[in-house]
Design a protein around this motif. Structure first.
Motif, PDB file in Angstrom:
ATOM      1  N   SER A   1     -38.956  25.640 -48.461  1.00  0.00           N
ATOM      2  CA  SER A   1     -37.518  25.358 -48.529  1.00  0.00           C
ATOM      3  C   SER A   1     -36.782  25.775 -47.258  1.00  0.00           C
ATOM      4  CB  SER A   1     -36.911  26.081 -49.733  1.00  0.00           C
ATOM      5  OG  SER A   1     -37.110  27.483 -49.621  1.00  0.00           O
ATOM      6  N   ILE A   2     -37.386  26.638 -46.437  1.00  0.00           N
ATOM      7  CA  ILE A   2     -36.726  27.110 -45.210  1.00  0.00           C
ATOM      8  C   ILE A   2     -36.915  26.146 -44.043  1.00  0.00           C
ATOM      9  CG2 ILE A   2     -36.805  29.547 -45.831  1.00  0.00           C
ATOM     10  CD1 ILE A   2     -39.315  29.812 -44.089  1.00  0.00           C
ATOM     11  N   THR A   3     -37.475  24.984 -44.314  1.00  0.00           N
ATOM     12  CA  THR A   3     -37.665  23.976 -43.271  1.00  0.00           C
ATOM     13  C   THR A   3     -36.320  23.460 -42.759  1.00  0.00           C
ATOM     14  OG1 THR A   3     -39.745  23.270 -44.295  1.00  0.00           O
ATOM     15  CG2 THR A   3     -38.714  21.728 -42.766  1.00  0.00           C
ATOM     16  N   SER A   4     -36.245  23.191 -41.460  1.00  0.00           N
ATOM     17  CA  SER A   4     -35.129  22.448 -40.877  1.00  0.00           C
ATOM     18  C   SER A   4     -35.693  21.164 -40.287  1.00  0.00           C
ATOM     19  CB  SER A   4     -34.427  23.267 -39.792  1.00  0.00           C
ATOM     20  OG  SER A   4     -33.826  24.418 -40.348  1.00  0.00           O
ATOM     21  N   HIS A   5     -34.897  20.096 -40.287  1.00  0.00           N
ATOM     22  CA  HIS A   5     -35.435  18.831 -39.804  1.00  0.00           C
ATOM     23  C   HIS A   5     -34.362  18.002 -39.102  1.00  0.00           C
ATOM     24  CE1 HIS A   5     -33.695  17.712 -43.715  1.00  0.00           C
ATOM     25  NE2 HIS A   5     -33.574  16.509 -43.227  1.00  0.00           N
ATOM     26  N   ARG A   6     -34.852  17.060 -38.331  1.00  0.00           N
ATOM     27  CA  ARG A   6     -33.962  16.122 -37.642  1.00  0.00           C
ATOM     28  C   ARG A   6     -34.621  14.748 -37.655  1.00  0.00           C
ATOM     29  NH1 ARG A   6     -31.284  16.623 -31.492  1.00  0.00           N
ATOM     30  NH2 ARG A   6     -29.361  15.509 -32.042  1.00  0.00           N
ATOM     31  N   GLU A   7     -33.824  13.723 -37.947  1.00  0.00           N
ATOM     32  CA  GLU A   7     -34.323  12.355 -38.026  1.00  0.00           C
ATOM     33  C   GLU A   7     -33.947  11.589 -36.752  1.00  0.00           C
ATOM     34  OE1 GLU A   7     -36.091  11.408 -40.605  1.00  0.00           O
ATOM     35  OE2 GLU A   7     -35.708  13.146 -41.885  1.00  0.00           O
ATOM     36  N   TYR A   8     -34.840  10.675 -36.350  1.00  0.00           N
ATOM     37  CA  TYR A   8     -34.623   9.836 -35.172  1.00  0.00           C
ATOM     38  C   TYR A   8     -34.962   8.392 -35.534  1.00  0.00           C
ATOM     39  CZ  TYR A   8     -35.247  14.474 -33.034  1.00  0.00           C
ATOM     40  OH  TYR A   8     -35.157  15.809 -32.723  1.00  0.00           O
ATOM     41  N   TRP A   9     -34.314   7.441 -34.876  1.00  0.00           N
ATOM     42  CA  TRP A   9     -34.602   6.043 -35.158  1.00  0.00           C
ATOM     43  C   TRP A   9     -34.205   5.176 -33.969  1.00  0.00           C
ATOM     44  CZ3 TRP A   9     -30.709   8.985 -37.076  1.00  0.00           C
ATOM     45  CH2 TRP A   9     -29.398   8.565 -36.801  1.00  0.00           C
ATOM     46  N   THR A  10     -34.745   3.956 -33.967  1.00  0.00           N
ATOM     47  CA  THR A  10     -34.374   2.959 -32.963  1.00  0.00           C
ATOM     48  C   THR A  10     -33.729   1.785 -33.680  1.00  0.00           C
ATOM     49  OG1 THR A  10     -36.447   1.707 -33.064  1.00  0.00           O
ATOM     50  CG2 THR A  10     -36.387   3.638 -31.589  1.00  0.00           C
ATOM     51  N   GLU A  11     -33.371   0.769 -32.915  1.00  0.00           N
ATOM     52  CA  GLU A  11     -32.756  -0.417 -33.506  1.00  0.00           C
ATOM     53  C   GLU A  11     -33.803  -1.342 -34.123  1.00  0.00           C
ATOM     54  OE1 GLU A  11     -30.653  -1.986 -30.197  1.00  0.00           O
ATOM     55  OE2 GLU A  11     -29.145  -0.389 -30.178  1.00  0.00           O
TER      56      GLU A  11
ATOM     57  N   THR B   1     -32.185  30.389 -32.503  1.00  0.00           N
ATOM     58  CA  THR B   1     -32.783  29.422 -33.404  1.00  0.00           C
ATOM     59  C   THR B   1     -33.516  28.367 -32.586  1.00  0.00           C
ATOM     60  OG1 THR B   1     -30.747  28.128 -33.406  1.00  0.00           O
ATOM     61  CG2 THR B   1     -31.011  29.748 -35.173  1.00  0.00           C
ATOM     62  N   PRO B   2     -34.549  27.781 -33.152  1.00  0.00           N
ATOM     63  CA  PRO B   2     -35.307  26.765 -32.401  1.00  0.00           C
ATOM     64  C   PRO B   2     -34.443  25.574 -32.024  1.00  0.00           C
ATOM     65  CG  PRO B   2     -36.486  27.464 -34.379  1.00  0.00           C
ATOM     66  CD  PRO B   2     -35.109  28.038 -34.471  1.00  0.00           C
ATOM     67  N   ARG B   3     -34.686  25.039 -30.866  1.00  0.00           N
ATOM     68  CA  ARG B   3     -34.000  23.828 -30.431  1.00  0.00           C
ATOM     69  C   ARG B   3     -34.846  22.608 -30.804  1.00  0.00           C
ATOM     70  NH1 ARG B   3     -33.623  24.338 -24.414  1.00  0.00           N
ATOM     71  NH2 ARG B   3     -35.545  25.524 -24.728  1.00  0.00           N
ATOM     72  N   PHE B   4     -34.182  21.513 -31.107  1.00  0.00           N
ATOM     73  CA  PHE B   4     -34.869  20.296 -31.517  1.00  0.00           C
ATOM     74  C   PHE B   4     -34.888  19.287 -30.369  1.00  0.00           C
ATOM     75  CE2 PHE B   4     -34.527  22.260 -35.520  1.00  0.00           C
ATOM     76  CZ  PHE B   4     -35.314  21.564 -36.446  1.00  0.00           C
ATOM     77  N   LEU B   5     -35.777  18.322 -30.500  1.00  0.00           N
ATOM     78  CA  LEU B   5     -35.893  17.266 -29.498  1.00  0.00           C
ATOM     79  C   LEU B   5     -34.598  16.473 -29.386  1.00  0.00           C
ATOM     80  CD1 LEU B   5     -39.413  15.928 -30.518  1.00  0.00           C
ATOM     81  CD2 LEU B   5     -38.863  16.933 -28.283  1.00  0.00           C
TER      82      LEU B   5
ATOM     83  N   VAL C   1     -45.443  18.452 -26.389  1.00  0.00           N
ATOM     84  CA  VAL C   1     -45.356  19.592 -25.469  1.00  0.00           C
ATOM     85  C   VAL C   1     -43.901  20.015 -25.299  1.00  0.00           C
ATOM     86  CG1 VAL C   1     -45.681  20.306 -23.070  1.00  0.00           C
ATOM     87  CG2 VAL C   1     -47.504  19.068 -24.254  1.00  0.00           C
ATOM     88  N   THR C   2     -43.012  19.038 -25.135  1.00  0.00           N
ATOM     89  CA  THR C   2     -41.583  19.356 -25.003  1.00  0.00           C
ATOM     90  C   THR C   2     -41.059  20.028 -26.256  1.00  0.00           C
ATOM     91  OG1 THR C   2     -41.249  17.449 -23.533  1.00  0.00           O
ATOM     92  CG2 THR C   2     -39.308  18.354 -24.612  1.00  0.00           C
ATOM     93  N   ALA C   3     -41.452  19.521 -27.420  1.00  0.00           N
ATOM     94  CA  ALA C   3     -40.964  20.093 -28.680  1.00  0.00           C
ATOM     95  C   ALA C   3     -41.380  21.545 -28.841  1.00  0.00           C
ATOM     96  CB  ALA C   3     -41.485  19.266 -29.855  1.00  0.00           C
ATOM     97  N   VAL C   4     -42.616  21.860 -28.528  1.00  0.00           N
ATOM     98  CA  VAL C   4     -43.094  23.228 -28.677  1.00  0.00           C
ATOM     99  C   VAL C   4     -42.444  24.138 -27.637  1.00  0.00           C
ATOM    100  CG1 VAL C   4     -45.122  24.735 -28.674  1.00  0.00           C
ATOM    101  CG2 VAL C   4     -45.267  22.465 -29.693  1.00  0.00           C
ATOM    102  N   ASN C   5     -42.301  23.648 -26.418  1.00  0.00           N
ATOM    103  CA  ASN C   5     -41.663  24.456 -25.374  1.00  0.00           C
ATOM    104  C   ASN C   5     -40.191  24.734 -25.674  1.00  0.00           C
ATOM    105  OD1 ASN C   5     -43.748  25.039 -23.540  1.00  0.00           O
ATOM    106  ND2 ASN C   5     -43.587  23.016 -22.586  1.00  0.00           N
ATOM    107  N   LYS C   6     -39.553  23.854 -26.446  1.00  0.00           N
ATOM    108  CA  LYS C   6     -38.131  24.019 -26.747  1.00  0.00           C
ATOM    109  C   LYS C   6     -37.869  24.931 -27.938  1.00  0.00           C
ATOM    110  CE  LYS C   6     -35.117  20.783 -26.307  1.00  0.00           C
ATOM    111  NZ  LYS C   6     -34.305  19.576 -26.396  1.00  0.00           N
TER     112      LYS C   6
END
Length: 213
Positions: free
Chosen positions: A85-95, A45-49, A206-211
């Motif tokens: 509907s087959i999308t997978s996602h990940r959320e990121y945030w800072t302070e 499965t694809p790896r996320f950032l 670039v990192t995201a696509v390579n991963k």
């Protein structure tokens, strides 16, 4: 005499039981050795950032949620309507006021993924115009930052929105593909184009696509 014979018989039986137990243990040990230990499954499965792979924030580390199956809620602007509907996602945030998101779709074929990536690029190319049509109080402008030479390619866009009530936000988007898998990376914060971390965001893309695999 009878008692002595009984004692000898019990001793023989005890030795026999111990011998049998040892033999069974040896057989079990041989059987266990003959069956190879289960190897860790290969990543299919694809790896996320990871948070540290996002454009660095000057005053805060990045944090990340879990990789989640399905479309995010709310849908991201510009690309949300196209997400299956087959999308997978990940959320990121800072302070502070900076956030990011990665969305990945494993297509049924390389051609499907190619067509899907083209649809996303089309949506991003017309995003500013669509936003202003949807909300007359919004002024939107955009830039195309070009194509990155990674796997089957990735394209980077910037979109600035300003509202009649004074808000000003800058967002960066990228669409990249590796075979039958497409990934979208979104980064945003308050500000204008001069606050866009374009070079860092390209490196993140670039990192995201390579991963992906």
């Amino acid at each position: 005499m009878g008692e002595t014979m009984q004692n000898r018989t019990r001793a023989v039986r005890a030795r026999g039981i111990r011998t049998t137990v040892a033999a069974l243990a040896a057989v079990a040990g041989v059987a266990a050795a003959a069956v190879p230990a289960a190897a860790a499954p290969a990543s299919d499965t694809p790896r996320f950032l990871e948070p540290a792979e996002l454009p660095p924030h000057p005053s805060s580390p990045w944090y990340a949620g879990a990789v989640t199956a399905g479309q995010p809620d709310p849908l991201p602007m510009c690309v949300g309507d196209a997400l299956p509907s087959i999308t997978s996602h990940r959320e990121y945030w800072t302070e502070f006021d900076t956030s990011a998101q990665q969305l990945t779709v494993e297509g049924r074929s390389e051609q499907w993924a190619k067509d899907f990536a083209a649809l996303l690029r089309k949506d991003l190319a017309g995003c500013a115009k669509k936003l202003m049509q949807q909300d007359p109080d919004i002024t939107a402008t955009q830039k195309c930052y070009g194509r990155l030479n990674v796997e089957e390619g990735a394209d980077v866009y910037g979109i600035h929105t300003a509202s009649a009530w004074g808000s000003s936000d800058i967002g960066l988007f990228s669409v990249g593909r590796d075979g039958a898998t497409v990934t979208i990376v979104r980064w945003g914060q308050m500000g204008t184009f001069q606050h866009a971390q374009v070079a860092d965001f390209k490196a993140t893309t670039v990192t995201a696509v390579n991963k992906l695999y």
